[in-house]
Design a protein around this motif. Structure first.
Motif, PDB file in Angstrom:
ATOM      1  N   ASP A  42       0.822  -1.211   0.000  1.00  0.00           N
ATOM      2  CA  ASP A  42       0.000   0.000   0.000  1.00  0.00           C
ATOM      3  C   ASP A  42       0.856   1.261   0.000  1.00  0.00           C
ATOM      4  OD1 ASP A  42      -2.435  -1.178  -0.222  1.00  0.00           O
ATOM      5  OD2 ASP A  42      -3.136  -0.711   1.799  1.00  0.00           O
ATOM      6  N   HIS A  43       2.023   1.203   0.655  1.00  0.00           N
ATOM      7  CA  HIS A  43       2.929   2.357   0.640  1.00  0.00           C
ATOM      8  C   HIS A  43       3.385   2.662  -0.792  1.00  0.00           C
ATOM      9  CE1 HIS A  43       3.970   1.185   5.022  1.00  0.00           C
ATOM     10  NE2 HIS A  43       3.050   2.114   5.018  1.00  0.00           N
ATOM     11  N   MET A  44       3.691   1.614  -1.552  1.00  0.00           N
ATOM     12  CA  MET A  44       4.117   1.816  -2.941  1.00  0.00           C
ATOM     13  C   MET A  44       2.994   2.426  -3.767  1.00  0.00           C
ATOM     14  SD  MET A  44       6.137  -1.768  -3.629  1.00  0.00           S
ATOM     15  CE  MET A  44       7.012  -2.586  -2.295  1.00  0.00           C
ATOM     16  N   LEU A  45       1.771   1.926  -3.580  1.00  0.00           N
ATOM     17  CA  LEU A  45       0.629   2.456  -4.321  1.00  0.00           C
ATOM     18  C   LEU A  45       0.328   3.890  -3.909  1.00  0.00           C
ATOM     19  CD1 LEU A  45      -1.527  -0.779  -4.145  1.00  0.00           C
ATOM     20  CD2 LEU A  45      -0.469   0.162  -6.204  1.00  0.00           C
ATOM     21  N   ASP A  46       0.529   4.205  -2.632  1.00  0.00           N
ATOM     22  CA  ASP A  46       0.396   5.594  -2.191  1.00  0.00           C
ATOM     23  C   ASP A  46       1.393   6.485  -2.916  1.00  0.00           C
ATOM     24  OD1 ASP A  46      -1.662   5.102  -0.406  1.00  0.00           O
ATOM     25  OD2 ASP A  46      -0.345   4.892   1.330  1.00  0.00           O
ATOM     26  N   ASP A  47       2.635   6.008  -3.043  1.00  0.00           N
ATOM     27  CA  ASP A  47       3.672   6.803  -3.703  1.00  0.00           C
ATOM     28  C   ASP A  47       3.315   7.089  -5.154  1.00  0.00           C
ATOM     29  OD1 ASP A  47       4.982   6.678  -1.323  1.00  0.00           O
ATOM     30  OD2 ASP A  47       6.564   5.310  -1.979  1.00  0.00           O
ATOM     31  N   LEU A  48       2.807   6.079  -5.855  1.00  0.00           N
ATOM     32  CA  LEU A  48       2.401   6.294  -7.237  1.00  0.00           C
ATOM     33  C   LEU A  48       1.269   7.314  -7.310  1.00  0.00           C
ATOM     34  CD1 LEU A  48       4.212   3.824  -7.657  1.00  0.00           C
ATOM     35  CD2 LEU A  48       2.452   2.867  -9.155  1.00  0.00           C
ATOM     36  N   SER A  49       0.353   7.257  -6.353  1.00  0.00           N
ATOM     37  CA  SER A  49      -0.752   8.220  -6.319  1.00  0.00           C
ATOM     38  C   SER A  49      -0.238   9.631  -6.041  1.00  0.00           C
ATOM     39  CB  SER A  49      -1.762   7.807  -5.247  1.00  0.00           C
ATOM     40  OG  SER A  49      -2.302   6.530  -5.513  1.00  0.00           O
ATOM     41  N   TYR A  50       0.723   9.756  -5.101  1.00  0.00           N
ATOM     42  CA  TYR A  50       1.326  11.068  -4.833  1.00  0.00           C
ATOM     43  C   TYR A  50       1.971  11.629  -6.098  1.00  0.00           C
ATOM     44  CZ  TYR A  50       1.071   9.785   0.172  1.00  0.00           C
ATOM     45  OH  TYR A  50       0.663   9.405   1.415  1.00  0.00           O
ATOM     46  N   ALA A  51       2.664  10.765  -6.838  1.00  0.00           N
ATOM     47  CA  ALA A  51       3.337  11.213  -8.061  1.00  0.00           C
ATOM     48  C   ALA A  51       2.321  11.700  -9.092  1.00  0.00           C
ATOM     49  CB  ALA A  51       4.192  10.083  -8.631  1.00  0.00           C
ATOM     50  N   LEU A  52       1.220  10.974  -9.245  1.00  0.00           N
ATOM     51  CA  LEU A  52       0.195  11.381 -10.207  1.00  0.00           C
ATOM     52  C   LEU A  52      -0.447  12.705  -9.803  1.00  0.00           C
ATOM     53  CD1 LEU A  52      -1.535   7.943 -10.931  1.00  0.00           C
ATOM     54  CD2 LEU A  52      -0.062   9.254 -12.476  1.00  0.00           C
ATOM     55  N   ILE A  53      -0.685  12.887  -8.510  1.00  0.00           N
ATOM     56  CA  ILE A  53      -1.260  14.144  -8.026  1.00  0.00           C
ATOM     57  C   ILE A  53      -0.306  15.303  -8.305  1.00  0.00           C
ATOM     58  CG2 ILE A  53      -1.886  15.412  -5.927  1.00  0.00           C
ATOM     59  CD1 ILE A  53      -2.943  12.683  -4.852  1.00  0.00           C
ATOM     60  N   TYR A  54       0.993  15.081  -8.063  1.00  0.00           N
ATOM     61  CA  TYR A  54       1.976  16.134  -8.331  1.00  0.00           C
ATOM     62  C   TYR A  54       1.988  16.475  -9.823  1.00  0.00           C
ATOM     63  CZ  TYR A  54       6.249  18.772  -8.775  1.00  0.00           C
ATOM     64  OH  TYR A  54       7.132  19.768  -9.079  1.00  0.00           O
ATOM     65  N   ILE A  55       1.988  15.454 -10.661  1.00  0.00           N
ATOM     66  CA  ILE A  55       2.019  15.689 -12.111  1.00  0.00           C
ATOM     67  C   ILE A  55       0.779  16.458 -12.552  1.00  0.00           C
ATOM     68  CG2 ILE A  55       1.882  14.510 -14.344  1.00  0.00           C
ATOM     69  CD1 ILE A  55       3.674  12.297 -12.984  1.00  0.00           C
ATOM     70  N   ASP A 108      -7.838  -1.872  -9.297  1.00  0.00           N
ATOM     71  CA  ASP A 108      -8.419  -1.774  -7.962  1.00  0.00           C
ATOM     72  C   ASP A 108      -8.542  -0.287  -7.637  1.00  0.00           C
ATOM     73  OD1 ASP A 108      -9.159  -1.781  -5.339  1.00  0.00           O
ATOM     74  OD2 ASP A 108      -7.354  -2.749  -4.576  1.00  0.00           O
ATOM     75  N   LYS A 109      -9.692   0.271  -7.924  1.00  0.00           N
ATOM     76  CA  LYS A 109      -9.849   1.739  -7.890  1.00  0.00           C
ATOM     77  C   LYS A 109      -9.788   2.325  -6.485  1.00  0.00           C
ATOM     78  CE  LYS A 109     -12.740   1.437 -12.005  1.00  0.00           C
ATOM     79  NZ  LYS A 109     -12.681  -0.034 -12.059  1.00  0.00           N
ATOM     80  N   SER A 110      -9.767   1.473  -5.455  1.00  0.00           N
ATOM     81  CA  SER A 110      -9.780   1.987  -4.086  1.00  0.00           C
ATOM     82  C   SER A 110      -8.568   2.854  -3.781  1.00  0.00           C
ATOM     83  CB  SER A 110      -9.847   0.827  -3.089  1.00  0.00           C
ATOM     84  OG  SER A 110      -8.675   0.021  -3.153  1.00  0.00           O
ATOM     85  N   HIS A 111      -7.455   2.581  -4.432  1.00  0.00           N
ATOM     86  CA  HIS A 111      -6.228   3.329  -4.140  1.00  0.00           C
ATOM     87  C   HIS A 111      -6.303   4.755  -4.692  1.00  0.00           C
ATOM     88  CE1 HIS A 111      -4.609  -0.449  -2.740  1.00  0.00           C
ATOM     89  NE2 HIS A 111      -4.953  -0.994  -3.891  1.00  0.00           N
ATOM     90  N   LEU A 112      -6.776   4.903  -5.935  1.00  0.00           N
ATOM     91  CA  LEU A 112      -6.930   6.241  -6.495  1.00  0.00           C
ATOM     92  C   LEU A 112      -8.054   7.001  -5.795  1.00  0.00           C
ATOM     93  CD1 LEU A 112      -6.451   5.609 -10.326  1.00  0.00           C
ATOM     94  CD2 LEU A 112      -4.833   6.637  -8.733  1.00  0.00           C
ATOM     95  N   LEU A 113      -9.126   6.299  -5.440  1.00  0.00           N
ATOM     96  CA  LEU A 113     -10.227   6.948  -4.718  1.00  0.00           C
ATOM     97  C   LEU A 113      -9.757   7.483  -3.372  1.00  0.00           C
ATOM     98  CD1 LEU A 113     -13.192   4.495  -5.427  1.00  0.00           C
ATOM     99  CD2 LEU A 113     -12.979   6.860  -6.210  1.00  0.00           C
ATOM    100  N   ARG A 114      -8.869   6.735  -2.727  1.00  0.00           N
ATOM    101  CA  ARG A 114      -8.344   7.157  -1.426  1.00  0.00           C
ATOM    102  C   ARG A 114      -7.615   8.491  -1.518  1.00  0.00           C
ATOM    103  NH1 ARG A 114      -5.569   2.755  -0.502  1.00  0.00           N
ATOM    104  NH2 ARG A 114      -3.438   3.512  -0.597  1.00  0.00           N
ATOM    105  N   HIS A 115      -7.067   8.775  -2.715  1.00  0.00           N
ATOM    106  CA  HIS A 115      -6.301  10.008  -2.912  1.00  0.00           C
ATOM    107  C   HIS A 115      -7.057  11.024  -3.781  1.00  0.00           C
ATOM    108  CE1 HIS A 115      -2.545   8.587  -1.067  1.00  0.00           C
ATOM    109  NE2 HIS A 115      -2.871   7.409  -1.552  1.00  0.00           N
ATOM    110  N   ASN A 116      -8.331  10.758  -4.041  1.00  0.00           N
ATOM    111  CA  ASN A 116      -9.164  11.674  -4.833  1.00  0.00           C
ATOM    112  C   ASN A 116      -8.549  11.986  -6.196  1.00  0.00           C
ATOM    113  OD1 ASN A 116     -11.206  12.044  -2.788  1.00  0.00           O
ATOM    114  ND2 ASN A 116      -9.731  13.332  -1.688  1.00  0.00           N
TER     115      ASN A 116
END
Length: 355
Positions: A168-181, A215-223
């Motif tokens: 989950d930490h790795m998936l969070d990191d990918l989500s952070y990167a997408l949000i930054y981009i 698994d859309k729950s990870h992107l949903l978690r980060h809006n």
């Protein structure tokens, strides 16, 4: 100037891509638990790039709409980085920029190698060292190897500064990167379109991007809206963590993969391996971005999983394309600029561009 740079100048070696077009070490997350791996590199398109891009109206100016292609490197979830040429990230991002797109390669927190995986790899390499040592009548080589592995084990498992990283930490990191981009890519490249992001990954990176979008729950978690992802390009990935190299969970190849690779993954409390297998989330009627799945001809057996993954897409009437490329599991990424993966990759991107 470094000795390496002086050597390249002496040998008249010129980089194939202008290094001034690379924006390095961009921090994409700065929270309280920020990590050294929370960084990405941006490869800006060359002015010489020959690419068919559409334009859109913004006020009175007409600007190019350049898709952003975000690459996630592989390395068995425990190795690799955005800078590692042996993992293919720089090669893929350079080629994206050469084609006229914005290339981004992302680092993320890595797992700690498990004890069972460590000792399995130590045993494999130990056999090779013993054979060479006996052939050379060199006990020093064998003793040196054992000493090195003991030190490596101690560093990996007793260096308390390292916090265990779960998937989950790795998936969070990918989500952070997408949000930054999404929020900041125009500060680095005004022509970039943050609403046209293509996700691509190799090996473990392909597993992560597939899981993130299915698994859309990870992107949903980060809006983060799934609609911002125009397509997913998965290269030599892992889609069934328990048995990616064989149809049976109990086959020896499946056991070997779990020992050497899957055992490195940690899961949040109460979660299990099957919940992190991307193939489990392909369902008919679900919103899924178009997928391009690429396999190497010699892909460590992972082509079995790729075909099964693609078949699940097709049986659920979801958009997918599949190609096998000449080469090996590593060279499909490291030789990306010269093999057929490049052709299929950019045909897919141009087909699914929004403008």
């Amino acid at each position: 100037m470094s000795y390496f740079e002086k050597l390249k100048r002496f040998l008249h070696i010129k980089p194939s891509y202008d290094p001034s077009l690379i924006i390095r070490d961009v921090a994409y997350f700065s929270g309280s638990d920020a990590h050294v791996n929370h960084k990405l590199d941006i490869f800006l398109p060359s002015s010489k790039a020959d690419v068919e891009t559409n334009s859109y109206q913004q006020g009175e100016a007409v600007r190019k709409a350049l898709p952003v292609i975000v690459h996630i490197h592989g390395g068995g979830w425990v190795r690799g980085s955005r800078r590692s040429e042996s993992r293919g990230g720089p090669a893929i991002s350079r080629t994206c920029a050469d084609e006229g797109f914005v290339g981004v390669v992302v680092s993320y927190r890595l797992a700690r190698i498990s004890a069972i995986s460590f000792f399995a790899w130590a045993f494999i390499f130990g056999l090779i060292i013993i054979i060479i040592g006996l052939g050379l009548l060199s006990w020093e080589l064998i003793v040196g190897y054992v000493t090195f592995m003991v030190g490596a084990y101690a560093y990996n498992f007793f260096y308390r500064v390292r916090t265990p990283v779960n998937i989950d930490h790795m998936l969070d990191d990918l989500s952070y990167a997408l949000i930054y981009i999404r929020d900041h890519i125009n500060e680095h490249c005004p022509d970039a379109d943050p609403n046209q992001i293509f996700l691509t990954g190799h090996s473990a990176g392909a597993h992560l991007i597939s899981l993130l979008t299915l698994d859309k729950s990870h992107l949903l978690r980060h809006n983060f809206p799934l609609s911002s992802i125009s397509g997913v390009i998965s290269i030599s990935g892992i889609y069934s963590l328990a048995n990616p190299t064989h149809d049976s969970h109990n086959n020896v190849r499946s056991w070997v993969f779990r020992i050497l690779y899957s055992s490195n993954l940690l899961y949040p409390r109460g979660r299990k391996m099957s919940e992190y297998s991307p193939i489990e989330y392909i369902k008919e009627g679900e919103e899924i971005p178009p997928f391009l799945v690429l396999s190497a001809k010699y892909d460590m057996g992972l082509e079995v999983d790729a075909k099964r993954f693609v078949e699940k897409f097709r049986s659920c009437h979801q958009p997918v394309e599949y190609f096998t490329v000449e080469g090996s599991h590593g060279s499909i990424a490291t030789k990306f600029a010269k093999n057929d993966a490049r052709k299929h990759f950019f045909e897919f991107v141009r087909q699914h561009m929004k403008y």
